[in-house]
Design a protein around this motif. Structure first.
Motif, PDB file in Angstrom:
ATOM      1  N   ILE A 295       0.882  -1.167   0.000  1.00 31.17           N
ATOM      2  CA  ILE A 295       0.000   0.000   0.000  1.00 31.17           C
ATOM      3  C   ILE A 295       0.918   1.214   0.000  1.00 31.17           C
ATOM      4  N   HIS A 296       0.872   2.010  -1.070  1.00 32.58           N
ATOM      5  CA  HIS A 296       1.811   3.116  -1.271  1.00 32.58           C
ATOM      6  C   HIS A 296       1.061   4.428  -1.036  1.00 32.58           C
ATOM      7  N   VAL A 297       1.552   5.263  -0.119  1.00 33.87           N
ATOM      8  CA  VAL A 297       0.812   6.458   0.297  1.00 33.87           C
ATOM      9  C   VAL A 297       1.704   7.697   0.226  1.00 33.87           C
ATOM     10  N   THR A 298       1.159   8.749  -0.395  1.00 31.16           N
ATOM     11  CA  THR A 298       1.843  10.034  -0.451  1.00 31.16           C
ATOM     12  C   THR A 298       0.900  11.114   0.062  1.00 31.16           C
ATOM     13  N   GLY A 299       1.327  12.378  -0.027  1.00 29.37           N
ATOM     14  CA  GLY A 299       0.532  13.497   0.459  1.00 29.37           C
ATOM     15  C   GLY A 299       1.440  14.495   1.151  1.00 29.37           C
ATOM     16  N   THR A 300       0.893  15.652   1.491  1.00 26.30           N
ATOM     17  CA  THR A 300       1.672  16.661   2.212  1.00 26.30           C
ATOM     18  C   THR A 300       1.433  16.556   3.705  1.00 26.30           C
ATOM     19  N   LYS A 301       0.172  16.415   4.089  1.00 21.57           N
ATOM     20  CA  LYS A 301      -0.188  16.380   5.507  1.00 21.57           C
ATOM     21  C   LYS A 301      -0.947  15.092   5.794  1.00 21.57           C
ATOM     22  N   GLY A 302      -0.585  14.460   6.887  1.00 20.08           N
ATOM     23  CA  GLY A 302      -1.363  13.311   7.341  1.00 20.08           C
ATOM     24  C   GLY A 302      -1.055  11.998   6.673  1.00 20.08           C
ATOM     25  N   LYS A 303      -0.038  11.942   5.802  1.00 20.27           N
ATOM     26  CA  LYS A 303       0.221  10.660   5.141  1.00 20.27           C
ATOM     27  C   LYS A 303       0.737   9.622   6.131  1.00 20.27           C
ATOM     28  N   GLY A 304       1.557  10.071   7.110  1.00 20.33           N
ATOM     29  CA  GLY A 304       2.021   9.133   8.132  1.00 20.33           C
ATOM     30  C   GLY A 304       0.882   8.634   9.004  1.00 20.33           C
TER      31      GLY A 304
ATOM     32  N   LEU B 204       1.818  -7.942   4.089  1.00 23.76           N
ATOM     33  CA  LEU B 204       1.685  -6.700   3.331  1.00 23.76           C
ATOM     34  C   LEU B 204       2.659  -5.686   3.887  1.00 23.76           C
ATOM     35  N   ALA B 205       2.952  -4.655   3.093  1.00 27.89           N
ATOM     36  CA  ALA B 205       3.800  -3.554   3.555  1.00 27.89           C
ATOM     37  C   ALA B 205       3.108  -2.240   3.239  1.00 27.89           C
ATOM     38  N   VAL B 206       2.958  -1.409   4.254  1.00 29.86           N
ATOM     39  CA  VAL B 206       2.480  -0.040   4.064  1.00 29.86           C
ATOM     40  C   VAL B 206       3.724   0.831   3.915  1.00 29.86           C
ATOM     41  N   VAL B 207       3.844   1.511   2.776  1.00 30.62           N
ATOM     42  CA  VAL B 207       5.054   2.275   2.466  1.00 30.62           C
ATOM     43  C   VAL B 207       4.684   3.750   2.304  1.00 30.62           C
ATOM     44  N   GLU B 208       5.242   4.571   3.166  1.00 32.94           N
ATOM     45  CA  GLU B 208       5.023   6.018   3.095  1.00 32.94           C
ATOM     46  C   GLU B 208       6.100   6.645   2.215  1.00 32.94           C
ATOM     47  N   VAL B 209       5.676   7.465   1.274  1.00 34.98           N
ATOM     48  CA  VAL B 209       6.606   8.196   0.413  1.00 34.98           C
ATOM     49  C   VAL B 209       7.448   9.135   1.274  1.00 34.98           C
ATOM     50  N   GLY B 210       8.707   9.337   0.885  1.00 40.49           N
ATOM     51  CA  GLY B 210       9.559  10.290   1.602  1.00 40.49           C
ATOM     52  C   GLY B 210       9.173  11.720   1.267  1.00 40.49           C
TER      53      GLY B 210
ATOM     54  N   GLY C 229      -2.644   5.738  -2.095  1.00 43.41           N
ATOM     55  CA  GLY C 229      -3.408   6.779  -1.420  1.00 43.41           C
ATOM     56  C   GLY C 229      -2.699   8.111  -1.475  1.00 43.41           C
ATOM     57  N   VAL C 230      -3.498   9.184  -1.502  1.00 47.08           N
ATOM     58  CA  VAL C 230      -2.965  10.555  -1.467  1.00 47.08           C
ATOM     59  C   VAL C 230      -3.701  11.298  -0.353  1.00 47.08           C
ATOM     60  N   SER C 231      -2.981  11.669   0.693  1.00 50.04           N
ATOM     61  CA  SER C 231      -3.584  12.426   1.786  1.00 50.04           C
ATOM     62  C   SER C 231      -3.683  13.903   1.388  1.00 50.04           C
ATOM     63  N   SER C 232      -4.038  14.758   2.332  1.00 49.68           N
ATOM     64  CA  SER C 232      -4.251  16.179   2.031  1.00 49.68           C
ATOM     65  C   SER C 232      -2.992  16.808   1.437  1.00 49.68           C
ATOM     66  N   LEU C 233      -3.200  17.651   0.443  1.00 48.98           N
ATOM     67  CA  LEU C 233      -2.092  18.354  -0.202  1.00 48.98           C
ATOM     68  C   LEU C 233      -1.925  19.732   0.416  1.00 48.98           C
ATOM     69  N   GLY C 234      -0.703  20.230   0.402  1.00 49.98           N
ATOM     70  CA  GLY C 234      -0.403  21.567   0.900  1.00 49.98           C
ATOM     71  C   GLY C 234       0.922  22.011   0.340  1.00 49.98           C
ATOM     72  N   ILE C 235       1.369  23.167   0.798  1.00 52.98           N
ATOM     73  CA  ILE C 235       2.636  23.726   0.327  1.00 52.98           C
ATOM     74  C   ILE C 235       3.739  23.306   1.288  1.00 52.98           C
ATOM     75  N   ASP C 236       4.712  22.554   0.797  1.00 52.27           N
ATOM     76  CA  ASP C 236       5.857  22.146   1.604  1.00 52.27           C
ATOM     77  C   ASP C 236       6.949  21.656   0.660  1.00 52.27           C
TER      78      ASP C 236
END
Length: 595
Positions: A99-108, A197-203, A221-228
């Protein structure tokens, strides 16, 4: 002891190198006495940590990388090469059911919810995340727990020695940088320890992040986006959305939470380019019938992370042929309106395992409360404008929900640091409504001596002088914001000068940063050279985990504040602005985390 301590301006621990041109080892002057590789077969855990730290890049090299952006696609090819030299092929990663997850806020947080839900089904889970807060082992978890020192040492030396042995030219220093190395090591751990399974958070980002060598995840998955991380990902939400959408894969379902219109359209376009079915998560309200779902992570902003986790977990179970998925709910007519850029996924009735997973989720340093007698610590690693806004809502609600002291005063203290290219003024302005009595600024170093002499905390990504200068600038910004808000302080801040600001406290050998000349402040702010001194001043010997401050401080605000803090019936401290600041505070406030 904490290991591999890194500042956020290194991006989560080496992701900058992997996004922009690879890393080099620190030069000899910076490295000092760092260890070289032990003999094949490996060394101790502490040897592993010291050797891992040599894979960080030093501050001057990071600045060079920022100026000379490399070919990002070439960096992914280099990552594949490192993976193969370690003994794995990209195809091997397909076995991990990722399960591959990215995003700016809340991805962890979304990853933590997802992992805990699937663990509640009795599955053996792997979880790779960054950065770590106290120990580097936190980044690689099995069944929710950081891998042991023995396992860490075993897999570190297995990967390190294989990479050493396969160097084409021993002089070229061809080793992956810190974050790349840990990513490769995590894949080895998960494969050999046979996780389901492996849950992998994007760096950082997505498209060119080194985790994006994953070619066949089960769901994304893509969590909330923001400026960072604007120096890497771009300075608009649309550019950032383009990077995040880079993890989409053909035929692999992806889910995102509510986003602003234009970034959501960019995600939709990226999904169409990549033939990826993308869905919008319903609000968590839509999963609830009569009773609200209980979440292990506090704060209203965690509800969208939980909704994303429910969709990721259910889709993973469905695609892997598991039962007990949760009955789909009838979609209300309003949700079927045309013109929606991304179709809405149906809500469903969460199963008992899902409910338990959401309730049992723990994630250190995110909306965390530590009550230590009269001192209550509120820790949140928020470091973007929108996450600081969420942090303020949580802190005000959490602090206000506490009973007011009957027999004395309440003192509110802000402990803050921010690093990298973040707009500190914007972050601090959002914290003004909390009405802090004191603001304290310090670098992410736990001890003054740890900056140079503690191998477990060696950090080549930020210099001491730069870190202290940034704190002084933050202090100056805070004072200016208070003056603009209240207009009551006629004294302008003294010009910022590094020289002369480090003054020894006469009764002890440590340092307190003070303005060149004392001046009245209507809301005092102080700068300390390390976390230990800052925390001790705030607690004034009233937290059993912290020693009392030694000697009198030279600054009048520090001595008068110490009296108030010693006499207050309740002290409420918000620690925020940096995950690494929060991690350092946790290490000092909860020593068990270092064991």
């Amino acid at each position: 002891m904490p290991e591999g301590w890194l500042a956020e301006d290194a991006e989560p621990d080496g992701a900058l190198q992997q996004a922009r041109g690879g890393g080099c080892r620190p030069d000899a002057a910076v490295m000092g006495a760092a260890l070289t590789s032990p003999m094949a077969g490996g060394g101790s855990f502490q040897d592993a940590i010291r050797t891992l730290n040599t894979l960080q890049t030093n501050a001057s090299f990071l600045e060079q990388v920022k100026r000379e952006r490399g070919d990002p696609q070439a960096q992914l090819e280099a990552m594949r090469g490192f993976l193969e030299r370690s003994g794995l092929k990209v195809e091997d990663l397909d076995q991990l059911n990722i399960i591959h997850v990215t995003g700016t806020k809340g991805k962890g947080s979304a990853c933590a919810f997802t992992e805990c839900i699937l663990r509640s089904y009795g599955l053996r889970t792997g979880f790779y995340s960054s950065p770590h807060l106290v120990q580097v082992r936190e980044r690689i978890r099995i069944n929710g727990q950081p891998i042991s020192r023995e396992l860490f040492s075993k897999y570190f030396w297995l990967v390190y020695n294989r990479l050493e042995e396969t160097k084409q030219d021993p002089a070229d220093g061809s080793m992956p940088a810190y974050f790349r190395f840990l990513t490769i090591m995590a894949f080895h751990v998960f494969l050999q320890e046979k996780v389901d399974l492996a849950v992998v958070e994007v760096g950082i980002g997505g498209a060119y992040d080194c985790t994006n060598i994953i070619r066949a995840p089960v769901v994304c998955g893509v969590s909330s986006l923001g400026i960072d991380h604007t120096s890497i990902l771009g300075d608009t939400m649309e550019k950032i959305a383009w990077q995040k959408g880079g993890i989409f894969k053909p035929g692999v379902p992806a889910f995102t939470v509510a986003q602003p219109e234009r970034p959501l359209e960019v995600l939709r376009d990226r999904a169409q380019e990549r033939e990826c079915p993308l869905y919008l998560c319903p609000e968590l309200d839509d999963f609830e019938d009569h009773d609200a779902l209980e979440l292990g992570l506090a704060g209203s902003h965690q509800r969208c992370n939980a909704a994303l986790a429910l969709q990721l977990a259910r889709t993973w179970l469905q695609r892997r042929g598991c039962r007990g998925l949760g009955e789909l709910k009838e979609m209300p007519p309003s949700s079927k309106l045309t013109g929606r850029p991304v179709p809405l996924a149906p809500a469903f009735k969460p199963t008992d395992a899902m409910i338990q997973g959401l309730r049992d989720t723990e994630w250190l340093g995110r909306t965390q409360v530590l009550p230590h007698g009269p001192v209550t610590w509120y820790l949140d690693g928020a470091h973007t404008t929108s996450s600081i806004q969420a942090c303020v809502r949580w802190f005000r609600q959490a602090a206000l929900s506490q009973d007011k002291p009957h027999n004395g005063s309440e003192v509110r203290v802000l402990l803050f640091n921010a690093t990298g290219d973040r707009d500190t003024a914007a972050l601090l302005k959002l914290l003004l409504p909390c009405h802090f009595d004191y603001a304290v600024f310090c670098p992410n170093f736990t001890q003054v001596t740890s900056v140079t002499s503690n191998a477990d905390q060696q950090n080549f990504n930020v210099t001491v002088e730069n870190a202290l200068t940034r704190c002084l600038q933050n202090q100056q910004t805070w004072t200016r914001l208070l003056e603009e808000k209240g207009g009551q302080d006629p004294w302008l801040p003294a010009p910022l000068r590094v020289g002369g600001l480090l003054q020894p406290a006469p009764s002890r050998g440590t340092l307190l940063l003070v303005p060149p000349s004392p001046r009245p402040l209507n809301s005092p702010s102080l700068v300390f050279p390390c976390l230990a001194q800052a925390l001790r001043w705030v607690a004034q010997g009233r937290d059993p985990h912290l020693a009392a401050p030694m000697g009198a401080h030279p600054h009048p605000a520090a001595s008068s504040g110490a009296v108030l803090l010693r006499e207050a019936a309740a002290i409420r401290v918000l620690v925020t602005g940096s995950l690494h600041l929060v991690g350092g505070a946790l290490r000092l406030l909860d020593p068990t985390l270092s064991q």
